[in-house]
Design a protein around this motif. Structure first.
Motif, PDB file in Angstrom:
ATOM      1  N   SER A 250       0.832  -1.204   0.000  1.00 25.11           N
ATOM      2  CA  SER A 250       0.000   0.000   0.000  1.00 25.11           C
ATOM      3  C   SER A 250       0.866   1.253   0.000  1.00 25.11           C
ATOM      4  O   SER A 250       2.009   1.244   0.466  1.00 25.11           O
ATOM      5  CB  SER A 250      -0.916   0.011   1.224  1.00 25.11           C
ATOM      6  OG  SER A 250      -1.838  -1.061   1.187  1.00 25.11           O
ATOM      7  N   SER A 267      -3.513  -1.077  -1.352  1.00 29.62           N
ATOM      8  CA  SER A 267      -4.315   0.087  -1.741  1.00 29.62           C
ATOM      9  C   SER A 267      -3.481   1.359  -1.763  1.00 29.62           C
ATOM     10  O   SER A 267      -2.380   1.416  -1.217  1.00 29.62           O
ATOM     11  CB  SER A 267      -5.488   0.263  -0.768  1.00 29.62           C
ATOM     12  OG  SER A 267      -6.354  -0.858  -0.807  1.00 29.62           O
ATOM     13  N   ILE A 281      -9.745  -1.335   3.870  1.00 28.86           N
ATOM     14  CA  ILE A 281      -9.568  -0.846   2.506  1.00 28.86           C
ATOM     15  C   ILE A 281      -8.685  -1.868   1.800  1.00 28.86           C
ATOM     16  O   ILE A 281      -7.502  -2.032   2.156  1.00 28.86           O
ATOM     17  CB  ILE A 281      -8.892   0.539   2.480  1.00 28.86           C
ATOM     18  CG1 ILE A 281      -9.578   1.517   3.459  1.00 28.86           C
ATOM     19  CG2 ILE A 281      -8.868   1.089   1.063  1.00 28.86           C
ATOM     20  CD1 ILE A 281     -10.998   1.846   3.117  1.00 28.86           C
ATOM     21  N   ASP A 283      -7.277  -3.478  -1.929  1.00 26.76           N
ATOM     22  CA  ASP A 283      -7.113  -3.378  -3.384  1.00 26.76           C
ATOM     23  C   ASP A 283      -7.921  -2.212  -3.949  1.00 26.76           C
ATOM     24  O   ASP A 283      -8.622  -2.347  -4.951  1.00 26.76           O
ATOM     25  CB  ASP A 283      -7.531  -4.692  -4.061  1.00 26.76           C
ATOM     26  CG  ASP A 283      -6.656  -5.860  -3.635  1.00 26.76           C
ATOM     27  OD1 ASP A 283      -5.479  -5.625  -3.320  1.00 26.76           O
ATOM     28  OD2 ASP A 283      -7.163  -6.993  -3.608  1.00 26.76           O
ATOM     29  N   SER A 284      -7.817  -1.068  -3.313  1.00 34.30           N
ATOM     30  CA  SER A 284      -8.660   0.072  -3.667  1.00 34.30           C
ATOM     31  C   SER A 284      -7.863   1.369  -3.689  1.00 34.30           C
ATOM     32  O   SER A 284      -6.695   1.419  -3.281  1.00 34.30           O
ATOM     33  CB  SER A 284      -9.822   0.195  -2.666  1.00 34.30           C
ATOM     34  OG  SER A 284     -10.695  -0.919  -2.760  1.00 34.30           O
ATOM     35  N   TYR A 285      -8.528   2.422  -4.163  1.00 38.00           N
ATOM     36  CA  TYR A 285      -7.975   3.764  -4.170  1.00 38.00           C
ATOM     37  C   TYR A 285      -8.911   4.671  -3.383  1.00 38.00           C
ATOM     38  O   TYR A 285     -10.115   4.749  -3.670  1.00 38.00           O
ATOM     39  CB  TYR A 285      -7.839   4.281  -5.602  1.00 38.00           C
ATOM     40  CG  TYR A 285      -7.580   5.774  -5.703  1.00 38.00           C
ATOM     41  CD1 TYR A 285      -6.324   6.305  -5.415  1.00 38.00           C
ATOM     42  CD2 TYR A 285      -8.601   6.645  -6.088  1.00 38.00           C
ATOM     43  CE1 TYR A 285      -6.084   7.669  -5.507  1.00 38.00           C
ATOM     44  CE2 TYR A 285      -8.373   8.010  -6.188  1.00 38.00           C
ATOM     45  CZ  TYR A 285      -7.113   8.524  -5.893  1.00 38.00           C
ATOM     46  OH  TYR A 285      -6.883   9.872  -5.982  1.00 38.00           O
ATOM     47  N   GLU A 299     -13.613  -2.575  -1.215  1.00 38.43           N
ATOM     48  CA  GLU A 299     -12.880  -3.628  -1.916  1.00 38.43           C
ATOM     49  C   GLU A 299     -12.866  -3.353  -3.423  1.00 38.43           C
ATOM     50  O   GLU A 299     -13.917  -3.117  -4.015  1.00 38.43           O
ATOM     51  CB  GLU A 299     -13.546  -4.991  -1.690  1.00 38.43           C
ATOM     52  CG  GLU A 299     -13.629  -5.433  -0.239  1.00 38.43           C
ATOM     53  CD  GLU A 299     -14.382  -6.750  -0.128  1.00 38.43           C
ATOM     54  OE1 GLU A 299     -13.743  -7.759   0.192  1.00 38.43           O
ATOM     55  OE2 GLU A 299     -15.608  -6.755  -0.368  1.00 38.43           O
ATOM     56  N   ARG A 300     -11.675  -3.373  -4.007  1.00 40.71           N
ATOM     57  CA  ARG A 300     -11.521  -3.239  -5.456  1.00 40.71           C
ATOM     58  C   ARG A 300     -12.363  -2.071  -5.994  1.00 40.71           C
ATOM     59  O   ARG A 300     -13.083  -2.194  -6.987  1.00 40.71           O
ATOM     60  CB  ARG A 300     -11.896  -4.556  -6.147  1.00 40.71           C
ATOM     61  CG  ARG A 300     -11.031  -5.733  -5.704  1.00 40.71           C
ATOM     62  CD  ARG A 300     -11.391  -7.019  -6.440  1.00 40.71           C
ATOM     63  NE  ARG A 300     -12.780  -7.417  -6.201  1.00 40.71           N
ATOM     64  CZ  ARG A 300     -13.181  -8.101  -5.137  1.00 40.71           C
ATOM     65  NH1 ARG A 300     -12.310  -8.459  -4.199  1.00 40.71           N
ATOM     66  NH2 ARG A 300     -14.455  -8.437  -4.986  1.00 40.71           N
ATOM     67  N   GLU A 302     -12.786   2.560  -6.193  1.00 36.52           N
ATOM     68  CA  GLU A 302     -12.181   3.887  -6.130  1.00 36.52           C
ATOM     69  C   GLU A 302     -13.199   4.867  -5.568  1.00 36.52           C
ATOM     70  O   GLU A 302     -14.347   4.913  -6.039  1.00 36.52           O
ATOM     71  CB  GLU A 302     -11.735   4.342  -7.521  1.00 36.52           C
ATOM     72  CG  GLU A 302     -10.629   3.494  -8.138  1.00 36.52           C
ATOM     73  CD  GLU A 302     -10.127   4.054  -9.455  1.00 36.52           C
ATOM     74  OE1 GLU A 302     -10.621   5.150  -9.859  1.00 36.52           O
ATOM     75  OE2 GLU A 302      -9.262   3.433 -10.084  1.00 36.52           O
TER      76      GLU A 302
END
Length: 357
Positions: A250, A267, A281, A283-285, A299-300, A302
């Motif tokens: 991350s 992330s 949080i 695998d996200s932005y 999750e996954r 933005e």
């Protein structure tokens, strides 16, 4: 000096969020709006505070309690209906007695606190001291007309043709003269006892009514976009603090608060942003000006320039911005065929779908 906080409005402009929560408890940077005002009263040395409540009284009382968590002594004052700010003053008349008081709208935020204002009022003791701010849309507010010496000559509530661009900010300081003035006015065309009419009565009686202009920001959080802007402004003041679990995959950039008990994995988080305890949080932005409250899962996905209240779940959401999500909202990308948007929305919901989505 006493404090009088008005927390009785129904928050129709923030529906459907306010169908299940008091508007004064909607979070800004993961803290209820109301709490900022209570803290500013305490910091100004005002500890005996009455809170005017209405239909959401149970929510307000559960959140604030007896006030001891804020260093305050709180008394709850039930207003029979939202019949105007001067009506709220009359509702609180027994609590106020002959004391001076600060009146604070529970869904407003101002920069810089109340300490200097309270000190100046206690020194000079005009009948009323008002805070004003120049605004581009004065027809939405009570507005003031000032004389050459800077004192208030005239007040008008939500005028169709505003005589000035000086709006009354939701903070007022009064002597007990305002209680008598509120008893001597009649309801406006809106059916409310307007505080502007009561203050005008003080002016007409020849009592000193002074004004100060707010140099910093003033935020009225009654609508979604206003609340998001308040969130942006407050987040701009946060100081980086990473106490939660952040893995090596991350990236955390800028002024970001990740509370203990939060997890960030695989992330990117770019501040200013706040992520509360118990939130994951993955695998996200998470982009700037975003506050994510307790117990959320992203999750996954933005998300940027948004407020997520407790218990929200985003999964496989390509892009979410400029959004306010209430408690326990679930937004996921479906896999069923045919591909379609499948929505469950309450009254007064507002949904904007991206082009081509």
């Amino acid at each position: 000096m006493k404090g009088l906080v008005l927390a009785g409005g129904s928050g129709t402009r923030l529906r459907p969020i306010t169908f299940t929560s008091a508007k004064q408890l909607v979070p800004v940077a993961n803290k209820p709006i109301l709490f900022y005002g209570l803290e500013q009263l305490r910091d100004a040395g005002v500890v005996d505070v009455g809170i005017v409540v209405g239909d959401t009284a149970a929510d307000i009382e559960a959140a604030v309690g007896d006030g001891s968590a804020f260093g305050l002594q709180v008394t709850y004052l039930r207003q029979e209906a939202p019949l105007g700010l001067a009506h709220a003053v009359l509702t609180a008349a027994d609590f106020l007695g002959d004391d001076d008081f600060v009146m604070f709208l529970g869904d407003n935020l101002i920069e810089g606190g109340l300490g200097d204002l309270v000190a100046a009022f206690e020194r000079d003791r005009p009948a009323a001291q008002l805070l004003l701010k120049r605004v581009p849309d004065p027809d939405r507010f009570g507005v003031a007309v000032l004389g050459a010496d800077g004192t208030i000559e005239r007040l008008v509530e939500k005028p169709a043709d505003p005589p000035s661009d000086l709006a009354l900010v939701g903070v007022y300081l009064f002597t007990s003269a305002i209680v008598d003035a509120s008893r001597r006015i009649v309801p406006s065309a809106r059916g409310e006892l307007e505080i502007t009419d009561a203050i005008q009565r003080l002016v007409d009686d020849g009592l000193p009514v002074r004004a100060s202009q707010v140099s910093g920001w003033w935020l009225d959080t009654g609508k979604k976009d206003e609340l998001l802007d308040a969130n942006r402004v407050v987040l701009s003041t946060v100081i980086r603090r990473v106490e939660g679990e952040v893995d090596a995959a991350s990236t955390i950039t800028g002024e970001v608060v990740i509370e203990a008990g939060a997890v960030v994995a695989g992330s990117v988080v770019r501040g200013p942003a706040v992520i509360a305890a118990g939130t994951r949080i993955v695998d996200s932005y998470v982009g700037p000006f975003t506050s994510i409250d307790r117990g959320c899962v992203v999750e996954r996905s933005e998300v940027e320039f948004s407020v997520l209240m407790p218990g929200c779940h985003l999964r496989d959401v390509r892009r979410l911005e400029g959004s306010l999500l209430g408690r326990d909202v679930r937004v996921v990308r479906g896999t069923r065929r045919p591909s379609a948007h499948r929505l469950l929305l309450g009254d007064h919901s507002d949904v904007e779908l991206a082009e081509g989505s």
